[in-house]
Write a protein that holds these residues in place. Structure first.
Motif, PDB file in Angstrom:
ATOM      1  N   ILE A  37      39.525  43.162  38.596  1.00 56.20           N
ATOM      2  CA  ILE A  37      38.560  42.149  38.162  1.00 56.20           C
ATOM      3  C   ILE A  37      39.269  40.831  37.865  1.00 56.20           C
ATOM      4  O   ILE A  37      38.798  39.752  38.244  1.00 56.20           O
ATOM      5  CB  ILE A  37      37.789  42.639  36.916  1.00 56.20           C
ATOM      6  N   ILE A  38      40.436  40.923  37.212  1.00 58.37           N
ATOM      7  CA  ILE A  38      41.205  39.721  36.872  1.00 58.37           C
ATOM      8  C   ILE A  38      41.693  39.018  38.141  1.00 58.37           C
ATOM      9  O   ILE A  38      41.642  37.789  38.249  1.00 58.37           O
ATOM     10  CB  ILE A  38      42.404  40.079  35.973  1.00 58.37           C
TER      11      ILE A  38
ATOM     12  N   ARG B 193      38.197  38.241  40.475  1.00 59.12           N
ATOM     13  CA  ARG B 193      37.192  37.440  39.783  1.00 59.12           C
ATOM     14  C   ARG B 193      35.824  37.532  40.474  1.00 59.12           C
ATOM     15  O   ARG B 193      35.274  38.601  40.600  1.00 59.12           O
ATOM     16  CB  ARG B 193      37.683  36.001  39.642  1.00 59.12           C
ATOM     17  N   LYS B 194      35.308  36.434  40.966  1.00 62.38           N
ATOM     18  CA  LYS B 194      33.963  36.442  41.552  1.00 62.38           C
ATOM     19  C   LYS B 194      33.892  37.258  42.846  1.00 62.38           C
ATOM     20  O   LYS B 194      32.800  37.622  43.289  1.00 62.38           O
ATOM     21  CB  LYS B 194      33.484  35.021  41.821  1.00 62.38           C
TER      22      LYS B 194
ATOM     23  N   LYS C 127      44.158  38.917  48.190  1.00 66.45           N
ATOM     24  CA  LYS C 127      44.197  37.700  47.376  1.00 66.45           C
ATOM     25  C   LYS C 127      45.413  36.843  47.703  1.00 66.45           C
ATOM     26  O   LYS C 127      45.323  35.610  47.761  1.00 66.45           O
ATOM     27  CB  LYS C 127      44.210  38.080  45.896  1.00 66.45           C
TER      28      LYS C 127
END
Length: 213
Positions: free
Chosen positions: A66-67, A70-71, A147
């Protein structure tokens, strides 16, 4: 709807088989897989069950996703929490069922270990075919790879090495040895994925066609 129910059933069965693979690796005393090494080490230090530590460990991995994402983190991935709880319960159950197993000779220990590697490879295949959600460790590696544009295989290798290094450090600090980091850890790292990949390449289409998923 029937196809989804079948996929969920296969996924849960895969977790069940995976839990027995983990249990047999522990009973062999020849080393556990890299991902299991950290929960096992912490379990020995805290006295909490391996299953409960696994649930907490996987929850931390979901928070990390989640960190990082994020979105871009998908709500569907919260299913990892539910399935990690199921896997933790299965693991404690498998360890309870196999509690009386204490192989003495190296050959029997090796048979236990190789059986565990096969079961974990088979479980990986079933989880991939079910395609419900990634296991938390793989999901975190995938999140990092996407990411930061890093090859998934490299991230997975570094993640596994990190688990082993932290596990060995914890065991050294509290017990003066490296715990269940042994030849089985290397064998697991080398062959669990390969066995799962072999089944996936060879039998995915047959299983999908047979089960209608």
């Amino acid at each position: 709807m029937k196809a989804l129910a079948t996929r969920f059933t296969m996924f849960v069965l895969g977790l069940f088989i995976l839990s027995y693979g983990v249990a047999l690796a522990i009973r062999s005393k020849l080393g556990v897989s890299p991902i299991s090494s950290l929960p096992v080490a912490i379990s020995k230090v805290t006295g909490m069950t391996v299953g409960r530590i696994t649930i907490f460990f996987y929850l931390v991995l979901v928070v990390a996703q989640i960190i990082i994402l994020r979105k871009d983190f998908k709500v569907k991935n919260l299913l990892q929490i539910a399935f990690s709880s199921v896997f933790g319960f299965f693991t404690d159950s498998a360890l309870s069922v196999t509690a009386a197993l204490a192989p003495q000779s190296y050959i029997i220990k090796l048979i236990f270990l190789l059986t565990s590697v096969f079961l974990m490879g088979l479980a990986v295949f079933m989880l991939l075919v079910a395609d419900i959600v990634n296991n938390s460790p793989e999901a975190l590696c995938k999140a990092i790879a996407e990411k930061y544009s890093i090859d998934f295989a490299k991230v997975k290798i570094w993640f596994d090495l990190s688990c082993v290094a932290i596990s060995a450090t914890v065991s050294l600090i509290f017990f003066g040895n490296i715990g269940l980091i042994r030849e089985g850890t290397i064998i697991g790292a080398l062959f669990i994925g390969k066995i799962g990949g072999f089944f996936y390449r060879s039998y995915k289409h047959k299983v999908v066609s047979m089960l209608g998923i």
